[in-house]
Motif scaffolding. Structure first.
Motif, PDB file in Angstrom:
ATOM      1  N   ALA A 142       0.838  -1.203   0.000  1.00 46.71           N
ATOM      2  CA  ALA A 142       0.000   0.000   0.000  1.00 46.71           C
ATOM      3  C   ALA A 142       0.873   1.252   0.000  1.00 46.71           C
ATOM      4  N   ARG A 143       1.973   1.234   0.748  1.00 47.79           N
ATOM      5  CA  ARG A 143       2.879   2.387   0.774  1.00 47.79           C
ATOM      6  C   ARG A 143       3.495   2.624  -0.601  1.00 47.79           C
ATOM      7  N   VAL A 144       3.852   1.544  -1.287  1.00 48.91           N
ATOM      8  CA  VAL A 144       4.420   1.684  -2.626  1.00 48.91           C
ATOM      9  C   VAL A 144       3.447   2.423  -3.530  1.00 48.91           C
ATOM     10  N   PHE A 145       2.175   2.022  -3.505  1.00 48.58           N
ATOM     11  CA  PHE A 145       1.202   2.674  -4.380  1.00 48.58           C
ATOM     12  C   PHE A 145       0.996   4.133  -3.998  1.00 48.58           C
ATOM     13  N   LEU A 146       0.910   4.419  -2.721  1.00 46.58           N
ATOM     14  CA  LEU A 146       0.668   5.795  -2.297  1.00 46.58           C
ATOM     15  C   LEU A 146       1.815   6.716  -2.709  1.00 46.58           C
ATOM     16  N   GLU A 147       3.018   6.171  -2.825  1.00 46.55           N
ATOM     17  CA  GLU A 147       4.174   6.976  -3.217  1.00 46.55           C
ATOM     18  C   GLU A 147       4.352   7.053  -4.730  1.00 46.55           C
ATOM     19  N   HIS A 148       3.884   6.027  -5.457  1.00 49.25           N
ATOM     20  CA  HIS A 148       4.167   5.953  -6.893  1.00 49.25           C
ATOM     21  C   HIS A 148       2.914   5.648  -7.721  1.00 49.25           C
ATOM     22  N   GLY A 149       1.764   5.980  -7.220  1.00 45.72           N
ATOM     23  CA  GLY A 149       0.517   5.597  -7.860  1.00 45.72           C
ATOM     24  C   GLY A 149       0.355   6.050  -9.297  1.00 45.72           C
ATOM     25  N   ASP A 150       0.969   7.174  -9.662  1.00 40.65           N
ATOM     26  CA  ASP A 150       0.795   7.701 -11.013  1.00 40.65           C
ATOM     27  C   ASP A 150       1.654   6.985 -12.052  1.00 40.65           C
ATOM     28  N   GLU A 151       2.463   6.029 -11.631  1.00 42.17           N
ATOM     29  CA  GLU A 151       3.339   5.336 -12.571  1.00 42.17           C
ATOM     30  C   GLU A 151       2.647   4.202 -13.317  1.00 42.17           C
ATOM     31  N   GLY A 152       1.449   3.824 -12.913  1.00 36.33           N
ATOM     32  CA  GLY A 152       0.725   2.776 -13.608  1.00 36.33           C
ATOM     33  C   GLY A 152       0.783   1.445 -12.888  1.00 36.33           C
ATOM     34  N   PRO A 153      -0.153   0.524 -13.200  1.00 31.96           N
ATOM     35  CA  PRO A 153      -0.237  -0.757 -12.493  1.00 31.96           C
ATOM     36  C   PRO A 153       1.033  -1.601 -12.563  1.00 31.96           C
ATOM     37  N   ALA A 154       1.565  -1.861 -13.764  1.00 31.79           N
ATOM     38  CA  ALA A 154       2.717  -2.752 -13.888  1.00 31.79           C
ATOM     39  C   ALA A 154       3.934  -2.205 -13.156  1.00 31.79           C
ATOM     40  N   ALA A 155       4.197  -0.908 -13.301  1.00 30.33           N
ATOM     41  CA  ALA A 155       5.342  -0.300 -12.637  1.00 30.33           C
ATOM     42  C   ALA A 155       5.212  -0.387 -11.120  1.00 30.33           C
ATOM     43  N   ASN A 156       4.010  -0.183 -10.607  1.00 28.80           N
ATOM     44  CA  ASN A 156       3.804  -0.272  -9.163  1.00 28.80           C
ATOM     45  C   ASN A 156       3.954  -1.698  -8.659  1.00 28.80           C
ATOM     46  N   LEU A 157       3.496  -2.665  -9.432  1.00 28.06           N
ATOM     47  CA  LEU A 157       3.644  -4.054  -9.011  1.00 28.06           C
ATOM     48  C   LEU A 157       5.117  -4.470  -9.013  1.00 28.06           C
ATOM     49  N   ARG A 158       5.888  -3.986  -9.984  1.00 21.01           N
ATOM     50  CA  ARG A 158       7.328  -4.276  -9.985  1.00 21.01           C
ATOM     51  C   ARG A 158       7.993  -3.671  -8.757  1.00 21.01           C
ATOM     52  N   ARG A 159       7.656  -2.431  -8.458  1.00 20.37           N
ATOM     53  CA  ARG A 159       8.192  -1.799  -7.251  1.00 20.37           C
ATOM     54  C   ARG A 159       7.783  -2.585  -6.006  1.00 20.37           C
ATOM     55  N   GLY A 160       6.531  -3.025  -5.986  1.00 18.94           N
ATOM     56  CA  GLY A 160       6.048  -3.785  -4.850  1.00 18.94           C
ATOM     57  C   GLY A 160       6.786  -5.103  -4.694  1.00 18.94           C
ATOM     58  N   HIS A 161       7.076  -5.764  -5.802  1.00 19.69           N
ATOM     59  CA  HIS A 161       7.804  -7.034  -5.757  1.00 19.69           C
ATOM     60  C   HIS A 161       9.167  -6.839  -5.089  1.00 19.69           C
ATOM     61  N   ASP A 162       9.844  -5.764  -5.415  1.00 15.78           N
ATOM     62  CA  ASP A 162      11.146  -5.476  -4.794  1.00 15.78           C
ATOM     63  C   ASP A 162      10.988  -5.093  -3.325  1.00 15.78           C
ATOM     64  N   ALA A 163       9.979  -4.273  -3.031  1.00 16.51           N
ATOM     65  CA  ALA A 163       9.792  -3.781  -1.662  1.00 16.51           C
ATOM     66  C   ALA A 163       9.361  -4.879  -0.699  1.00 16.51           C
ATOM     67  N   LEU A 164       8.736  -5.936  -1.215  1.00 20.97           N
ATOM     68  CA  LEU A 164       8.192  -6.988  -0.354  1.00 20.97           C
ATOM     69  C   LEU A 164       9.113  -8.198  -0.204  1.00 20.97           C
ATOM     70  N   ARG A 165      10.330  -8.128  -0.701  1.00 19.40           N
ATOM     71  CA  ARG A 165      11.224  -9.298  -0.656  1.00 19.40           C
ATOM     72  C   ARG A 165      11.551  -9.739   0.768  1.00 19.40           C
ATOM     73  N   SER A 166      11.514  -8.822   1.711  1.00 20.73           N
ATOM     74  CA  SER A 166      11.821  -9.175   3.102  1.00 20.73           C
ATOM     75  C   SER A 166      10.578  -9.593   3.880  1.00 20.73           C
ATOM     76  N   THR A 167       9.438  -9.659   3.201  1.00 19.89           N
ATOM     77  CA  THR A 167       8.178 -10.032   3.852  1.00 19.89           C
ATOM     78  C   THR A 167       7.731 -11.416   3.373  1.00 19.89           C
ATOM     79  N   ARG A 168       6.597 -11.865   3.849  1.00 19.82           N
ATOM     80  CA  ARG A 168       6.043 -13.144   3.410  1.00 19.82           C
ATOM     81  C   ARG A 168       5.389 -13.051   2.040  1.00 19.82           C
ATOM     82  N   GLY A 169       5.278 -11.821   1.511  1.00 23.65           N
ATOM     83  CA  GLY A 169       4.693 -11.625   0.189  1.00 23.65           C
ATOM     84  C   GLY A 169       3.211 -11.302   0.253  1.00 23.65           C
ATOM     85  N   ALA A 170       2.672 -10.888  -0.898  1.00 25.10           N
ATOM     86  CA  ALA A 170       1.263 -10.493  -0.952  1.00 25.10           C
ATOM     87  C   ALA A 170       0.715 -10.695  -2.357  1.00 25.10           C
ATOM     88  N   ALA A 171      -0.594 -10.794  -2.434  1.00 27.30           N
ATOM     89  CA  ALA A 171      -1.308 -10.745  -3.709  1.00 27.30           C
ATOM     90  C   ALA A 171      -1.819  -9.323  -3.878  1.00 27.30           C
TER      91      ALA A 171
END
Length: 206
Positions: free
Chosen positions: A12-41
């Motif tokens: 959610a933080r990734v989207f709030l910071e980069h929401g205007d970049e589009g769905p695919a770009a935000n999901l890529r950012r999210g994939h990197d940001a969530l590597r230290s977590t259990r992951g998310a859908a």
């Protein structure tokens, strides 16, 4: 649990910071940001009323569809888990009209849900529609996250400075984001909705 909530909050933080970049770009950012977590859908839908399109990207057990009149068009999500494993990532564009409605939900909702048994419900507030789906179509063995967005809400939402519906719960993140028809970036508060319980006010019964 706490670990799932941590992952959802990170996305959610990734989207709030980069929401205007589009769905695919935000999901890529999210994939990197969530590597230290259990992951998310997660799923993100960017609604562009000026162009008559909705651009969608999803990863994991997330479903999305666009309802227009009597038609229903399913949206494509990729297999995987953000932060853990993601073999493919893309975004897809679908038609959007002034009478369209977007529904995003986690796999806690049955796939064969329908509004046919609720005359007039499609014309009601999106939060009521989401509540009905949660109340009547849950699998009963998993958590549920639902977001509903309607084309007719565009002007009101932008004028109130709230272009985004963001729901996060139990490792699922769903985002419906209205693009400003003037093409300027839109910033505003988000309304977050997690799992509901009980009966929502004025809910019609089946």
């Amino acid at each position: 649990g706490p670990q799932a909530a941590e992952a959802a909050e990170a996305m959610a933080r990734v989207f709030l910071e980069h929401g205007d970049e589009g769905p695919a770009a935000n999901l890529r950012r999210g994939h990197d940001a969530l590597r230290s977590t259990r992951g998310a859908a997660a799923a993100i839908a960017a609604i562009d009323a000026a162009r008559g399109t909705v651009t969608y990207g999803g990863v994991g057990n997330i479903a999305g569809c666009v309802l227009t009149g009597g038609s229903r068009r399913s949206m494509v999500s990729h297999n995987g888990t953000l932060g853990q494993q993601m073999r493919a990532l893309g975004e897809f564009t679908y038609p959007w009209s002034h009478e369209a409605m977007l529904v995003l939900h986690s796999d806690g909702l049955v796939s064969h849900w329908s509004l046919d048994a609720y005359p007039g419900l499609a014309a009601r507030d999106p939060s009521l529609i989401a509540g009905i789906l949660y109340r009547d179509f849950t699998r009963g063995r998993d958590d549920v996250t639902v977001v509903v967005a309607k084309a007719c809400d565009l002007v009101a939402r932008l004028s109130q400075g709230r272009p985004t519906d963001l729901a996060q719960a139990h490792g699922d993140v769903l985002v419906a984001h209205y693009l400003d028809p003037t093409r300027r970036p839109v910033r505003g508060r988000c309304r977050a909705r997690g799992p509901r319980s009980g009966r929502c006010p004025s809910m019609p019964s089946r």
